[in-house]
Write a protein that holds these residues in place. Sequence first.
Motif, PDB file in Angstrom:
ATOM      1  N   TRP A 403       0.843  -1.200   0.000  1.00 54.12           N
ATOM      2  CA  TRP A 403       0.000   0.000   0.000  1.00 54.12           C
ATOM      3  C   TRP A 403       0.881   1.253   0.000  1.00 54.12           C
ATOM      4  O   TRP A 403       0.635   2.198  -0.754  1.00 54.12           O
ATOM      5  N   VAL A 404       1.911   1.249   0.839  1.00 53.53           N
ATOM      6  CA  VAL A 404       2.785   2.423   0.937  1.00 53.53           C
ATOM      7  C   VAL A 404       3.432   2.726  -0.413  1.00 53.53           C
ATOM      8  O   VAL A 404       3.499   3.883  -0.842  1.00 53.53           O
ATOM      9  N   ARG A 405       3.919   1.705  -1.091  1.00 55.38           N
ATOM     10  CA  ARG A 405       4.619   1.916  -2.360  1.00 55.38           C
ATOM     11  C   ARG A 405       3.725   2.555  -3.417  1.00 55.38           C
ATOM     12  O   ARG A 405       4.214   3.187  -4.343  1.00 55.38           O
ATOM     13  N   LYS A 406       2.415   2.413  -3.260  1.00 58.09           N
ATOM     14  CA  LYS A 406       1.476   3.005  -4.222  1.00 58.09           C
ATOM     15  C   LYS A 406       0.939   4.354  -3.750  1.00 58.09           C
ATOM     16  O   LYS A 406       0.214   5.018  -4.494  1.00 58.09           O
ATOM     17  N   HIS A 407       1.263   4.759  -2.515  1.00 61.43           N
ATOM     18  CA  HIS A 407       0.636   5.958  -1.951  1.00 61.43           C
ATOM     19  C   HIS A 407       1.643   6.872  -1.261  1.00 61.43           C
ATOM     20  O   HIS A 407       1.305   7.529  -0.273  1.00 61.43           O
ATOM     21  N   TRP A 408       2.868   6.928  -1.752  1.00 64.13           N
ATOM     22  CA  TRP A 408       3.847   7.786  -1.101  1.00 64.13           C
ATOM     23  C   TRP A 408       3.325   9.217  -0.960  1.00 64.13           C
ATOM     24  O   TRP A 408       3.508   9.873   0.056  1.00 64.13           O
ATOM     25  N   GLY A 409       2.695   9.719  -1.995  1.00 56.58           N
ATOM     26  CA  GLY A 409       2.231  11.108  -1.976  1.00 56.58           C
ATOM     27  C   GLY A 409       1.080  11.359  -1.027  1.00 56.58           C
ATOM     28  O   GLY A 409       0.783  12.518  -0.699  1.00 56.58           O
ATOM     29  N   ASP A 410       0.411  10.303  -0.581  1.00 54.41           N
ATOM     30  CA  ASP A 410      -0.737  10.462   0.321  1.00 54.41           C
ATOM     31  C   ASP A 410      -0.341  10.414   1.791  1.00 54.41           C
ATOM     32  O   ASP A 410      -1.135  10.796   2.660  1.00 54.41           O
ATOM     33  N   LEU A 411       0.844   9.914   2.074  1.00 54.54           N
ATOM     34  CA  LEU A 411       1.273   9.794   3.468  1.00 54.54           C
ATOM     35  C   LEU A 411       1.474  11.176   4.084  1.00 54.54           C
ATOM     36  O   LEU A 411       1.944  12.097   3.425  1.00 54.54           O
ATOM     37  N   GLU A 412       1.140  11.304   5.365  1.00 51.45           N
ATOM     38  CA  GLU A 412       1.357  12.578   6.055  1.00 51.45           C
ATOM     39  C   GLU A 412       2.728  12.613   6.732  1.00 51.45           C
ATOM     40  O   GLU A 412       3.432  13.615   6.657  1.00 51.45           O
ATOM     41  N   ALA A 413       3.073  11.549   7.397  1.00 51.74           N
ATOM     42  CA  ALA A 413       4.401  11.419   8.002  1.00 51.74           C
ATOM     43  C   ALA A 413       4.737   9.934   8.035  1.00 51.74           C
ATOM     44  O   ALA A 413       3.834   9.083   8.131  1.00 51.74           O
ATOM     45  N   PHE A 414       6.026   9.623   7.972  1.00 52.75           N
ATOM     46  CA  PHE A 414       6.416   8.230   7.759  1.00 52.75           C
ATOM     47  C   PHE A 414       7.744   7.968   8.455  1.00 52.75           C
ATOM     48  O   PHE A 414       8.652   8.814   8.425  1.00 52.75           O
ATOM     49  N   VAL A 415       7.873   6.789   9.069  1.00 56.39           N
ATOM     50  CA  VAL A 415       9.171   6.376   9.627  1.00 56.39           C
ATOM     51  C   VAL A 415      10.021   5.899   8.462  1.00 56.39           C
ATOM     52  O   VAL A 415       9.877   4.780   7.981  1.00 56.39           O
ATOM     53  N   VAL A 416      10.879   6.784   8.005  1.00 53.50           N
ATOM     54  CA  VAL A 416      11.652   6.520   6.804  1.00 53.50           C
ATOM     55  C   VAL A 416      13.025   5.978   7.178  1.00 53.50           C
ATOM     56  O   VAL A 416      13.519   6.187   8.301  1.00 53.50           O
ATOM     57  N   GLY A 417      13.641   5.269   6.268  1.00 56.04           N
ATOM     58  CA  GLY A 417      15.023   4.814   6.432  1.00 56.04           C
ATOM     59  C   GLY A 417      15.849   5.265   5.262  1.00 56.04           C
ATOM     60  O   GLY A 417      15.375   5.287   4.115  1.00 56.04           O
ATOM     61  N   TRP A 418      17.073   5.670   5.543  1.00 54.41           N
ATOM     62  CA  TRP A 418      17.955   6.122   4.461  1.00 54.41           C
ATOM     63  C   TRP A 418      19.397   6.056   4.971  1.00 54.41           C
ATOM     64  O   TRP A 418      19.649   5.700   6.117  1.00 54.41           O
ATOM     65  N   GLY A 419      20.319   6.420   4.109  1.00 50.26           N
ATOM     66  CA  GLY A 419      21.712   6.498   4.518  1.00 50.26           C
ATOM     67  C   GLY A 419      22.619   5.616   3.687  1.00 50.26           C
ATOM     68  O   GLY A 419      22.189   4.586   3.168  1.00 50.26           O
TER      69      GLY A 419
END
Length: 527
Positions: A403-419
Amino acid sequence: MQKSALVIGALAAMTSLLATACGTGGDAGGRAGGTFTYALGDEPETLNPALQDEHTDPVTELLFRGLTRHDAANRVVPGLAASWRVSGDAREYTFTLRPGLTWHDGKPLTSRDVRFTIDTVKAAAADAPLSRNLEAVTEVETPDDTTVRLRLSRPFAPLLDALAMGVLPEHVLRGKKITDAGFGRSPVGSGPFRLATYKPGQYAELEAFGGYYEGRPRLPKIIIRYVPDDTARLIALRNGEVDGAHLQPQQVAQVRRDDRVRVETYPTADYRALMFNFTKPVFADKRIRRAMNFAVDRDAIVASVLQGQGSPATGPLDQSPYKADGPAPFRYDPAQVAELMRDAGYARNAQGLWARGGNGATVRFELSTFAEDSARVAILNVAATQLKAQGFDVVPNPRPRDWVRKHWGDLEAFVVGWGTPYDPDSSVYGPFHSSQALDKGGSNYGTYANPDVDKALDRGRDTSDPSRREAAYADFQKALAEDPPFVWISYLQTSNAVPAALKGPARRTLGHHGYGFFWNAEKWALS
């Protein structure tokens, strides 16, 4: 007049061999033979390396090689290229390929494949996020089968790092789009292992490739099983359905009691943070975002959620040589929260929440993450509880990965990972430069935009002068602290269970999702 060229690659290769020999693993003996079956939670959407942004999954890493690669210390060393020369003005790179390179289907790999890869990725633009790393390349010459010469419009410091991206086979992809789904599921590479079988959602079976430039790997077969649920992955390990697995922090102590396996715990440049969607008005005021950064107790999260297997995060470059000097820009400080929120025009309402003018709208938003990732869900819940305690109206709601992969633009805030443990450009230009916003096909999922950040990031990549790069990334980190796009939480250590008899895994600082663990798998063996 252009100065004489500088030869770099061959020396780097010697350094790499020395580093491997001195590591905790590497070519540590063992017999040829056997199969290693490993379970992890994340499955890529494609096995095409040109479509994977910043981090390469284990299967793709084993299938492909780039002109360059990284050693145990994450330094750039030769890959398909045996050596290279860089002109004095840093606008011309000449690579010499190793002799006798072949693709997994037996076709020769030549300089024309390199030119095809660069031209194709550049032309793909938004369809290939990594095209941002090739914008400065204006011409690719291939005077013979083993020579590739790149001409650049300007110096581009991360180029050698960026060319670790896997080279694509022209004879397979010519006439097709780079997003070709068939190639993404059944690619032909030139790495140490070739793809024998791929069942999306289930597993990928890889066989040792005898034509690999460093010789046939000692492990004949590696099977990567995709098990998104953390508990199911641990059960599969305990039942002997897999030989190894990626572990969550809370699982490490349990697995250490099992004599059949050994736990390898490595540092990473992988951080977790709360990402804001800047198309939502609630995040417009930077004072509110700064206040939330002061509202989180990072030490408590590292101790409770990560079981001590991590460290508090202060920004995206904590594990980089370009980390800014000085104290952390944010620490747990309720007094700072109150001061910033009152300055922004908020007061506590009857429910103890910050409300505009004391009785207006609260700072209300949904905080989500991948529901299958138990560590992220735990971070989400603890962070949401801490933010609520400081008056922010947070609604925690983990959602399925698909669901997330199809709705990135709809999320308000997200526990993201990067680096990334590699060149800093590869993990900061994509998520923070305004040209990489989500609606432009980039990796700036929160649509963050700050002109000072853009200028600093451009300066960091458009110079080969280390001191100018250091100054640029210092300015970048200062701008992020003043106008934070994230609430920084923590950096992670990552743990993998492997068979006690497996020889060869070598400790290094790993990337996002703990990727990079298989970086020297061609040297692994069972004792």
